[in-house]
Design an enzyme around this catalytic site. Structure first.
Site, PDB file in Angstrom:
ATOM      1  N   GLU A  32      -4.129   4.014   6.239  1.00  0.00           N
ATOM      2  CA  GLU A  32      -4.000   3.805   4.851  1.00  0.00           C
ATOM      3  C   GLU A  32      -4.476   5.407   3.946  1.00  0.00           C
ATOM      4  O   GLU A  32      -3.715   4.829   3.399  1.00  0.00           O
ATOM      5  CB  GLU A  32      -5.503   2.821   4.174  1.00  0.00           C
ATOM      6  CG  GLU A  32      -4.231   1.561   3.847  1.00  0.00           C
ATOM      7  CD  GLU A  32      -5.055   0.688   2.749  1.00  0.00           C
ATOM      8  OE1 GLU A  32      -5.496   1.260   1.504  1.00  0.00           O
ATOM      9  OE2 GLU A  32      -5.675  -0.263   3.453  1.00  0.00           O
ATOM     10  N   SER A  90      -9.987  -0.618   3.217  1.00  0.00           N
ATOM     11  CA  SER A  90      -9.692  -1.236   5.239  1.00  0.00           C
ATOM     12  C   SER A  90      -9.019   0.583   5.441  1.00  0.00           C
ATOM     13  O   SER A  90      -8.696   1.207   4.324  1.00  0.00           O
ATOM     14  CB  SER A  90      -8.063  -1.870   4.477  1.00  0.00           C
ATOM     15  OG  SER A  90      -8.460  -2.682   4.176  1.00  0.00           O
ATOM     16  N   ARG A 147       0.614  -0.990   0.152  1.00  0.00           N
ATOM     17  CA  ARG A 147      -0.452  -0.115   0.099  1.00  0.00           C
ATOM     18  C   ARG A 147       1.325   1.445   0.362  1.00  0.00           C
ATOM     19  O   ARG A 147       0.324   2.439   0.789  1.00  0.00           O
ATOM     20  CB  ARG A 147      -1.038   0.051   1.263  1.00  0.00           C
ATOM     21  CG  ARG A 147      -1.710  -1.366   1.416  1.00  0.00           C
ATOM     22  CD  ARG A 147      -3.373  -0.521  -0.022  1.00  0.00           C
ATOM     23  NE  ARG A 147      -3.619  -1.953   0.934  1.00  0.00           N
ATOM     24  CZ  ARG A 147      -4.196  -2.871  -0.109  1.00  0.00           C
ATOM     25  NH1 ARG A 147      -3.115  -3.709  -0.754  1.00  0.00           N
ATOM     26  NH2 ARG A 147      -5.289  -3.681   0.047  1.00  0.00           N
TER      27      ARG A 147
HETATM   28  N1  EPU Z   1     -10.931 -10.696  10.844  1.00  0.00           N
HETATM   29  C1  EPU Z   1     -11.409 -11.301  12.154  1.00  0.00           C
HETATM   30  N2  EPU Z   1     -12.593  -9.913  12.161  1.00  0.00           N
HETATM   31  C2  EPU Z   1     -12.810  -8.492  11.468  1.00  0.00           C
HETATM   32  C3  EPU Z   1     -12.696  -8.515  10.273  1.00  0.00           C
HETATM   33  C4  EPU Z   1     -11.186  -9.345   9.574  1.00  0.00           C
HETATM   34  O1  EPU Z   1     -11.402 -11.729  12.732  1.00  0.00           O
HETATM   35  O2  EPU Z   1     -13.918  -7.901  11.610  1.00  0.00           O
HETATM   36  C5  EPU Z   1     -10.091 -12.192  10.705  1.00  0.00           C
HETATM   37  C6  EPU Z   1     -10.827 -12.202   8.960  1.00  0.00           C
HETATM   38  O3  EPU Z   1     -11.501 -13.843   9.258  1.00  0.00           O
HETATM   39  C7  EPU Z   1      -9.277 -13.305   8.216  1.00  0.00           C
HETATM   40  C8  EPU Z   1      -8.964 -11.883   8.215  1.00  0.00           C
HETATM   41  O4  EPU Z   1      -8.882 -10.920  10.145  1.00  0.00           O
HETATM   42  O5  EPU Z   1      -9.152 -13.973   9.016  1.00  0.00           O
HETATM   43  C9  EPU Z   1      -8.574 -11.234   7.419  1.00  0.00           C
HETATM   44  O6  EPU Z   1      -9.381 -10.634   6.579  1.00  0.00           O
HETATM   45  P1  EPU Z   1      -9.765 -10.556   5.381  1.00  0.00           P
HETATM   46  O7  EPU Z   1      -9.553 -11.923   4.281  1.00  0.00           O
HETATM   47  O8  EPU Z   1     -11.169  -9.853   4.997  1.00  0.00           O
HETATM   48  O9  EPU Z   1      -8.800  -9.133   4.806  1.00  0.00           O
HETATM   49  P2  EPU Z   1      -8.084  -8.149   5.537  1.00  0.00           P
HETATM   50  O10 EPU Z   1      -6.700  -7.616   5.175  1.00  0.00           O
HETATM   51  O11 EPU Z   1      -8.628  -7.192   6.627  1.00  0.00           O
HETATM   52  C10 EPU Z   1      -7.149  -7.406   3.022  1.00  0.00           C
HETATM   53  C11 EPU Z   1      -6.957  -5.782   2.756  1.00  0.00           C
HETATM   54  C12 EPU Z   1      -8.072  -5.555   1.679  1.00  0.00           C
HETATM   55  C13 EPU Z   1      -8.295  -6.462   0.675  1.00  0.00           C
HETATM   56  C14 EPU Z   1      -8.496  -8.091   1.013  1.00  0.00           C
HETATM   57  C15 EPU Z   1      -7.926  -9.654   0.699  1.00  0.00           C
HETATM   58  C16 EPU Z   1      -5.278  -4.495   3.381  1.00  0.00           C
HETATM   59  C17 EPU Z   1      -5.396  -3.063   4.435  1.00  0.00           C
HETATM   60  N3  EPU Z   1      -6.676  -4.834   3.479  1.00  0.00           N
HETATM   61  O12 EPU Z   1      -7.804  -6.983   4.032  1.00  0.00           O
HETATM   62  O13 EPU Z   1      -7.686  -4.809   0.729  1.00  0.00           O
HETATM   63  O14 EPU Z   1      -9.435  -6.898  -0.197  1.00  0.00           O
HETATM   64  O15 EPU Z   1      -7.161  -8.667   2.625  1.00  0.00           O
HETATM   65  O16 EPU Z   1      -7.216  -9.385  -0.011  1.00  0.00           O
HETATM   66  O17 EPU Z   1      -4.181  -5.243   3.360  1.00  0.00           O
HETATM   67  C18 EPU Z   1      -7.840  -2.261   1.546  1.00  0.00           C
HETATM   68  O18 EPU Z   1      -6.927  -2.062   1.234  1.00  0.00           O
HETATM   69  O19 EPU Z   1      -8.943  -1.031   1.442  1.00  0.00           O
HETATM   70  C19 EPU Z   1      -8.649  -3.634   1.018  1.00  0.00           C
HETATM   71  C20 EPU Z   1     -10.184  -3.456   1.127  1.00  0.00           C
END
Ligand code: EPU
Length: 346
Positions: A342, A246, A164
């Site tokens: 971000e 995010s 990012r």
């Molecule tokens: N989780 C929780 N509670 C929550 C949210 C997440 O326990 O409220 C856990 C989920 O169960 C999972 C882990 O955290 O085990 C990761 O969650 P998720 O797969 O939704 O992905 P993320 O790490 O929260 C990242 C990117 C997203 C991208 C997704 C999919 C960043 C900051 N965010 O989210 O990007 O779409 O992976 O690849 O890296 C963005 O940057 O705006 C964005 C949406």
């Protein structure tokens, strides 16, 4: 060049925060930037480049001249044996650009479907989702210097992509040339779609879709549809509920720090990285602190994904920032981890 004064910015930021630009100029090509630089009053004023407004929090009216990027265009530039190169105007909507590649039968960008914002903002953030980052498909971009009006081209190395992150997020430090924040406006972006196309299916949510549907060798279009379905199920549509995706980056820690936290929090979601560090899920950390569904004024934490802050209707940028700080404090107090936002706070 038309200068709009006291222009409303609410339609131009995905949080839907009410604010105005003292002066706003729509940029449809380099000639609009040249005209602005030659303007007797506005030419020398500070400038603020606005794409789809999907990564900003507006905390008040913008005094700098807002350059609203509206450069259009989508085309196949080159169809070679190893890759197809496609080029988009920076003002094109990112998701519509991805959809267009699908319609042309070109795979490669499907994992990045439904990310809000414009094509021009995609390298700034090095957007990423479901196992692919923009840098994995990036060829080059054309930009224009907002001081000199000189046009230039950057390849991936010159963009200095990180998680990012890119050269466009860094301000030039004294005595150094590095950093183009506030200095450059991206006009066009070229993407390299490798041949033969290979699916990227490592992400757990996609593995789940394969198991559910029984489809073991999906097409690019199939993956596109899955990614759209996954995102729609857990991320709010900015046209319905204002948000900027995010709100925090996923933090990285050393393996020792991670072991220490696991000792106290055995369920913590963590991913070992190729460089030996460990990435933690910021959404999990925020969720564990009990923030899901909580609010400060009209700014809230999304019920289905704690990493996303939302505008429940009429939120101010100040409320969003206050909520973000409160989340940072509680995550730091419980886990000793500092979350980094971000979006850019303007
Ligand atoms: N989780 C929780 N509670 C929550 C949210 C997440 O326990 O409220 C856990 C989920 O169960 C999972 C882990 O955290 O085990 C990761 O969650 P998720 O797969 O939704 O992905 P993320 O790490 O929260 C990242 C990117 C997203 C991208 C997704 C999919 C960043 C900051 N965010 O989210 O990007 O779409 O992976 O690849 O890296 C963005 O940057 O705006 C964005 C949406």
């Amino acid at each position: 060049m038309i200068v709009e004064t006291n222009a409303p910015l609410q339609p131009h930021n995905t949080f839907g925060i009410v604010a105005r630009a003292r002066n706003m100029v729509r940029v449809r090509g380099a000639e609009d930037v040249h005209a602005l630089l030659a303007h007797p009053e506005l030419g020398a004023e500070p400038k603020f480049v606005l794409g789809g407004g999907s990564n900003i929090v507006l905390t008040g009216d913008v005094k700098a001249v807002v350059l609203k990027v509206e450069v259009a265009g989508r085309r196949v530039l080159e169809d070679g044996p190893k890759a197809t190169i496609v080029e988009f105007g920076a003002g094109e909507n990112w998701h519509e650009a991805v959809t267009w590649t699908m319609e042309q039968g070109l795979g490669g960008l499907e994992n990045l479907a439904l990310i809000p914002g414009t094509v021009g903002a995609s390298p700034v953030q090095n957007i990423g989702a479901y196992g692919i980052e923009l840098q994995d498909r990036f060829e080059s971009l054309d930009a224009i210097d907002l001081v000199t009006g000189r046009e230039f081209t950057l390849d991936a190395t010159q963009c200095a992509f990180g998680y990012r992150d890119s050269v466009f997020k860094h301000s030039p430090a004294r005595g150094s040339d590095f950093g183009l924040a506030g200095r450059a406006l991206i006009l066009r972006v070229r993407m390299r779609l490798p041949k033969p196309w290979k699916p990227v299916l490592g992400y757990i949510d996609l593995q789940r879709k394969m198991a559910e549907t029984g489809v073991q060798a999906p097409t690019a279009r199939q993956i596109y549809d899955w990614v759209c379905a996954i995102r729609s199920a857990k991320l709010p549509d900015p046209r319905v509920i204002g948000n900027a995706g995010s709100f925090f980056k996923n933090p990285t820690v050393t393996p020792e720090q991670c072991q220490d936290i696991i000792g106290r929090e055995p369920n913590i979601v963590h991913y070992p990285m190729p460089d030996g560090s460990v990435k933690l899920a910021a959404g999990w950390l925020i969720d564990a602190c009990g923030w899901k569904g909580k609010s400060v004024g009209q700014a809230g934490v999304y019920e289905k994904q704690a990493l996303v802050l939302v505008n429940r209707g009429g939120a101010t940028g100040g409320e969003v920032v206050t909520l973000a700080r409160a989340i940072q404090t509680s995550v730091y107090e419980r886990f000793g981890i500092r979350l980094e936002p971000e979006p850019v706070v303007v």
